[in-house]
Design a protein around this motif. Structure first.
Motif, mmCIF file in Angstrom:
data_model
loop_
_atom_site.group_PDB
_atom_site.id
_atom_site.type_symbol
_atom_site.label_atom_id
_atom_site.label_comp_id
_atom_site.label_asym_id
_atom_site.label_seq_id
_atom_site.Cartn_x
_atom_site.Cartn_y
_atom_site.Cartn_z
ATOM 1 N N ARG A 54 0.845 -1.192 0.000
ATOM 2 C CA ARG A 54 0.000 0.000 0.000
ATOM 3 C C ARG A 54 0.878 1.240 0.000
ATOM 4 N NH1 ARG A 54 -5.230 1.028 3.917
ATOM 5 N NH2 ARG A 54 -5.949 2.953 2.928
ATOM 6 N N GLU A 55 0.764 2.040 -1.068
ATOM 7 C CA GLU A 55 1.567 3.249 -1.199
ATOM 8 C C GLU A 55 0.853 4.456 -0.597
ATOM 9 O OE1 GLU A 55 1.922 1.001 -5.224
ATOM 10 O OE2 GLU A 55 0.333 1.565 -3.815
ATOM 11 N N SER A 56 1.656 5.439 -0.220
ATOM 12 C CA SER A 56 1.125 6.735 0.216
ATOM 13 C C SER A 56 2.198 7.792 -0.029
ATOM 14 C CB SER A 56 0.740 6.708 1.700
ATOM 15 O OG SER A 56 1.865 6.422 2.500
ATOM 16 N N GLY A 57 1.774 9.049 -0.020
ATOM 17 C CA GLY A 57 2.733 10.145 -0.123
ATOM 18 C C GLY A 57 2.772 10.870 -1.442
ATOM 19 N N GLY A 58 2.011 10.407 -2.418
ATOM 20 C CA GLY A 58 1.993 11.115 -3.692
ATOM 21 C C GLY A 58 1.293 12.456 -3.578
ATOM 22 N N GLY A 59 1.396 13.265 -4.638
ATOM 23 C CA GLY A 59 0.742 14.560 -4.635
ATOM 24 C C GLY A 59 1.300 15.469 -5.700
ATOM 25 N N VAL A 97 3.594 18.761 -6.683
ATOM 26 C CA VAL A 97 4.744 19.514 -6.196
ATOM 27 C C VAL A 97 5.325 20.313 -7.350
ATOM 28 C CG1 VAL A 97 6.359 17.615 -6.633
ATOM 29 C CG2 VAL A 97 6.910 19.330 -4.890
ATOM 30 N N GLN A 98 5.941 21.435 -7.044
ATOM 31 C CA GLN A 98 6.579 22.239 -8.081
ATOM 32 C C GLN A 98 7.946 21.656 -8.439
ATOM 33 O OE1 GLN A 98 6.662 26.297 -6.610
ATOM 34 N NE2 GLN A 98 4.764 26.766 -7.711
ATOM 35 N N ALA A 99 8.379 21.943 -9.637
ATOM 36 C CA ALA A 99 9.701 21.499 -10.068
ATOM 37 C C ALA A 99 10.763 21.999 -9.088
ATOM 38 C CB ALA A 99 9.995 22.017 -11.469
ATOM 39 N N GLY A 100 11.700 21.117 -8.752
ATOM 40 C CA GLY A 100 12.727 21.440 -7.775
ATOM 41 C C GLY A 100 12.372 21.039 -6.360
ATOM 42 N N GLY A 101 11.114 20.686 -6.158
ATOM 43 C CA GLY A 101 10.660 20.307 -4.840
ATOM 44 C C GLY A 101 10.941 18.857 -4.497
ATOM 45 N N SER A 102 10.415 18.430 -3.343
ATOM 46 C CA SER A 102 10.656 17.083 -2.836
ATOM 47 C C SER A 102 9.360 16.427 -2.388
ATOM 48 C CB SER A 102 11.616 17.132 -1.638
ATOM 49 O OG SER A 102 12.876 17.661 -1.997
ATOM 50 N N LEU A 103 9.358 15.102 -2.451
ATOM 51 C CA LEU A 103 8.274 14.284 -1.919
ATOM 52 C C LEU A 103 8.885 13.014 -1.367
ATOM 53 C CD1 LEU A 103 5.359 14.322 -4.563
ATOM 54 C CD2 LEU A 103 5.271 15.251 -2.235
ATOM 55 N N ARG A 104 8.205 12.422 -0.394
ATOM 56 C CA ARG A 104 8.616 11.115 0.098
ATOM 57 C C ARG A 104 7.451 10.147 -0.020
ATOM 58 N NH1 ARG A 104 10.769 8.783 5.918
ATOM 59 N NH2 ARG A 104 8.557 9.014 6.472
ATOM 60 N N LEU A 105 7.663 9.089 -0.750
ATOM 61 C CA LEU A 105 6.672 8.034 -0.874
ATOM 62 C C LEU A 105 6.943 6.950 0.155
ATOM 63 C CD1 LEU A 105 6.520 7.589 -4.763
ATOM 64 C CD2 LEU A 105 5.284 9.210 -3.326
ATOM 65 N N THR A 132 0.467 5.377 -6.610
ATOM 66 C CA THR A 132 0.170 6.702 -6.097
ATOM 67 C C THR A 132 0.668 7.725 -7.111
ATOM 68 O OG1 THR A 132 0.415 8.189 -4.184
ATOM 69 C CG2 THR A 132 2.332 6.880 -4.766
ATOM 70 N N LEU A 133 -0.137 8.743 -7.367
ATOM 71 C CA LEU A 133 0.179 9.700 -8.421
ATOM 72 C C LEU A 133 1.090 10.800 -7.909
ATOM 73 C CD1 LEU A 133 -0.292 10.833 -11.278
ATOM 74 C CD2 LEU A 133 -2.328 11.992 -10.382
ATOM 75 N N VAL A 134 2.144 11.042 -8.662
ATOM 76 C CA VAL A 134 3.060 12.159 -8.406
ATOM 77 C C VAL A 134 2.991 13.092 -9.606
ATOM 78 C CG1 VAL A 134 5.465 12.851 -8.136
ATOM 79 C CG2 VAL A 134 4.604 10.833 -6.931
ATOM 80 N N THR A 135 2.676 14.346 -9.349
ATOM 81 C CA THR A 135 2.596 15.338 -10.417
ATOM 82 C C THR A 135 3.561 16.470 -10.103
ATOM 83 O OG1 THR A 135 0.255 14.826 -10.773
ATOM 84 C CG2 THR A 135 1.094 16.875 -11.726
#
Length: 124
Positions: free
Chosen positions: A5-10, A12-20, A118-121
């Motif tokens: 089960r994934e979570s953490g997508g969303g 974010v602007q270019a240059g930013g960070s996310l953690r899945l 999970t979708l990352v945009t």
């Protein structure tokens, strides 16, 4: 069976960070290697990164080397993907994956279990 089960997508602007994050349950001992794949619209699913059971061996796609870091916490049966310096071309659905070895998981055919994604945009 192993459930992922994934979570953490969303968004974010270019240059930013996310953690899945990906939480595994079920017969996790049968799938010691874990990793991430992604699929952009109109493209095939592609390898992103994998990690072995004890976290000593990691593999990355050339397109994410130096920007993404995969890690795992076996006490929590969870694998993470830290994504830094994100680019619009990183936009995709990210899938958690599990299999027997990191070598076998170089491509989608070597994956034994999949999460739902999970979708990352990444906006420019």
């Amino acid at each position: 069976q192993v459930q992922l089960r994934e979570s953490g997508g969303g968004l974010v602007q270019a240059g930013g960070s996310l953690r899945l994050s990906c939480a595994a349950s079920g017969r996790t001992y049968s799938a010691s290697a874990m990793g991430w794949f992604r699929q952009a619209p109109g493209k095939e699913r592609e390898f992103v990164a994998t990690i072995n059971w004890i976290g000593t061996r990691t593999r990355y796609a050339d397109s994410v080397k130096g920007r993404f870091t995969i890690s795992r916490d076996n006490a929590k049966n969870t694998v993470y993907l830290q994504m830094n310096s994100l680019k619009p071309e990183d936009t995709a659905v990210y899938f958690c994956a599990a299999g027997r070895t990191t070598q076998a998981m170089d491509g989608p055919g070597g994956v034994e279990y999949w999460g739902k994604g999970t979708l990352v945009t990444v906006s420019s």
